[in-house]
Design a protein around this motif. Structure first.
Motif, mmCIF file in Angstrom:
data_model
loop_
_atom_site.group_PDB
_atom_site.id
_atom_site.type_symbol
_atom_site.label_atom_id
_atom_site.label_comp_id
_atom_site.label_asym_id
_atom_site.label_seq_id
_atom_site.Cartn_x
_atom_site.Cartn_y
_atom_site.Cartn_z
ATOM 1 N N CYS A 83 0.853 -1.191 0.000
ATOM 2 C CA CYS A 83 0.000 0.000 0.000
ATOM 3 C C CYS A 83 0.889 1.241 0.000
ATOM 4 O O CYS A 83 2.100 1.165 0.244
ATOM 5 C CB CYS A 83 -0.934 0.014 1.216
ATOM 6 S SG CYS A 83 -0.042 0.045 2.800
ATOM 7 N N CYS B 218 0.579 5.731 0.926
ATOM 8 C CA CYS B 218 -0.260 6.762 1.556
ATOM 9 C C CYS B 218 0.053 8.126 0.965
ATOM 10 O O CYS B 218 1.216 8.530 0.888
ATOM 11 C CB CYS B 218 -0.029 6.775 3.064
ATOM 12 S SG CYS B 218 -1.020 8.007 3.939
ATOM 13 N N TRP C 294 -5.283 6.242 0.762
ATOM 14 C CA TRP C 294 -4.467 5.045 0.645
ATOM 15 C C TRP C 294 -4.708 4.363 -0.694
ATOM 16 O O TRP C 294 -5.842 4.210 -1.131
ATOM 17 C CB TRP C 294 -4.798 4.066 1.777
ATOM 18 C CG TRP C 294 -4.466 4.604 3.134
ATOM 19 C CD1 TRP C 294 -5.248 5.408 3.909
ATOM 20 C CD2 TRP C 294 -3.259 4.396 3.851
ATOM 21 N NE1 TRP C 294 -4.614 5.724 5.083
ATOM 22 C CE2 TRP C 294 -3.372 5.101 5.077
ATOM 23 C CE3 TRP C 294 -2.089 3.676 3.619
ATOM 24 C CZ2 TRP C 294 -2.384 5.116 6.040
ATOM 25 C CZ3 TRP C 294 -1.092 3.675 4.569
ATOM 26 C CH2 TRP C 294 -1.236 4.381 5.763
ATOM 27 N N ILE D 273 -4.038 0.826 -2.783
ATOM 28 C CA ILE D 273 -3.751 -0.596 -2.559
ATOM 29 C C ILE D 273 -3.008 -1.149 -3.774
ATOM 30 O O ILE D 273 -3.450 -0.965 -4.916
ATOM 31 C CB ILE D 273 -5.048 -1.390 -2.329
ATOM 32 C CG1 ILE D 273 -5.902 -0.705 -1.250
ATOM 33 C CG2 ILE D 273 -4.741 -2.824 -1.933
ATOM 34 C CD1 ILE D 273 -5.216 -0.532 0.065
ATOM 35 N N ALA E 112 -1.397 -6.594 -3.002
ATOM 36 C CA ALA E 112 -2.338 -6.599 -1.881
ATOM 37 C C ALA E 112 -3.726 -7.043 -2.334
ATOM 38 O O ALA E 112 -4.406 -7.810 -1.634
ATOM 39 C CB ALA E 112 -2.405 -5.204 -1.258
ATOM 40 N N ALA F 58 -6.917 4.091 7.389
ATOM 41 C CA ALA F 58 -5.821 3.131 7.522
ATOM 42 C C ALA F 58 -6.272 1.829 8.155
ATOM 43 O O ALA F 58 -5.674 0.776 7.906
ATOM 44 C CB ALA F 58 -4.694 3.744 8.354
ATOM 45 N N LEU G 187 -3.434 -0.661 7.353
ATOM 46 C CA LEU G 187 -2.425 -0.221 6.392
ATOM 47 C C LEU G 187 -1.407 0.686 7.082
ATOM 48 O O LEU G 187 -1.759 1.443 8.001
ATOM 49 C CB LEU G 187 -3.097 0.534 5.236
ATOM 50 C CG LEU G 187 -4.246 -0.191 4.519
ATOM 51 C CD1 LEU G 187 -4.897 0.727 3.494
ATOM 52 C CD2 LEU G 187 -3.763 -1.472 3.879
ATOM 53 N N MET H 9 1.028 -4.163 5.327
ATOM 54 C CA MET H 9 -0.407 -4.414 5.492
ATOM 55 C C MET H 9 -0.587 -5.547 6.501
ATOM 56 O O MET H 9 0.073 -6.585 6.394
ATOM 57 C CB MET H 9 -1.047 -4.797 4.151
ATOM 58 C CG MET H 9 -2.529 -5.175 4.255
ATOM 59 S SD MET H 9 -3.294 -5.539 2.641
ATOM 60 C CE MET H 9 -2.485 -7.105 2.235
#
Length: 300
Positions: free
Chosen positions: A205, A207, A216, A218, A222, A256, A271, A277
């Motif tokens: 992930c 941010c 966020w 992915i 993930a 998160a 996250l 993760m």
């Protein structure tokens, strides 16, 4: 009656391996495809006959034909080739629709192009003096072609390598989960289990702190793992349960930490800004089961 004669009397039909819903879809596609083929052939005949009538009208008066005097077929966009080209496109469309249906319904990878190569006539690249004749042979074959959905299904079954749709779907899902968590350069997993939680290390992930609250994103790895989590939780390859669907939408995830209430196995996804993760299950036994079924033994 000896054994060989008994075997010969057994008729094996490929569509006995599909569900009633699958069969209904295929039969509807077959009826629509057949009707479209016949309609386009009729339209091509009517158009050709109409042009012949236009030609006859002006030949009666002037003794020769001037196609620019016709009310039909005098340089406008519509001509006999339109119906021929549309008819030839139907075959590819029919194969694509059936193949896409099974690929999406059972979440398996199928190649429509391979089936097209196997079922449709090939236009040979001949030398110039033979090219015209080769084109005529090709277009005639395409016009006379009448596919059956079982023809397509036969080739789809071959691509399953002797497995059922469900078996192939699971093997492909497990393969994607394993690929997501094992280092491609050395046989080291990118996850660690601690009691009821599996920590995934690497790029799972990212941010973007420019936004308030942070957004966020992915990673593909993930998402592959989360597809495994969904199957572990629901047994489905296509359903996106409430809460988990946010991780697959076009919008960024806005929090998160996501808790899952009412789930039997999944409890939380967290996250981290460093790309980590965490997935927490209802018990350490469930976490261990998930690893055994979807993640472990990538190189076995």
């Amino acid at each position: 009656m000896n054994l060989v004669e008994k075997i010969k009397q057994v008729e094996i039909k490929v569509d006995t391996r599909i569900s009633e819903d699958d069969r209904d879809f295929c039969e509807r596609q077959q009826r629509a495809y057949d009707a479209a083929r016949e309609t386009l052939k009729e339209m091509a005949f009517i158009w050709t006959d109409s042009i012949a009538r236009q030609k006859a009208i002006f030949e009666d008066k002037y003794g020769e034909s001037d196609r620019y005097a016709y009310y039909l077929g005098n340089g406008k966009k519509l001509d006999a080739f339109c119906f021929r080209d549309e008819l030839e496109c139907l075959h590819r469309q029919f194969i694509n629709k059936i193949t896409s249906y099974y690929a999406n319904t059972y979440s398996v990878e199928l190649s429509a192009e391979k089936i097209i190569e196997q079922l449709l006539p090939v236009q040979k690249d001949e030398e110039p003096r033979k090219k015209m004749n080769a084109a005529e042979v090709y277009h005639k074959a395409m016009c006379e072609l009448a596919l059956q959905y079982t023809d397509v299904l036969d080739r789809i079954i071959i691509q399953l390598d002797g497995r059922s749709f469900q078996e192939k779907a699971f093997l492909e899902l497990r393969g994607r989960c394993r690929d997501a968590v094992w280092n491609g350069c050395k046989p080291e997993p990118q996850y660690v289990q601690q009691k009821d939680t599996i920590h995934f290390y690497g790029y799972f992930c990212s941010c973007d702190t420019y936004w308030t609250p942070p957004r966020w994103e992915i990673s593909g790895s993930a998402k592959n793992v989360l597809r495994g989590v969904i199957h572990f939780e629901t047994g489905s390859y296509t359903v996106l349960p409430a809460g988990l669907s946010d991780f697959f939408s076009y919008r960024d995830v806005r929090q998160a930490c996501t808790d899952f209430h009412g789930y039997s196995k999944l409890r939380q996804i967290r996250l981290f800004k460093n790309g980590r993760m965490d997935i927490r299950f209802a018990s350490s036994e469930l976490a261990e089961q998930f690893i055994d079924i979807y993640l472990s033994a990538a190189y076995s």
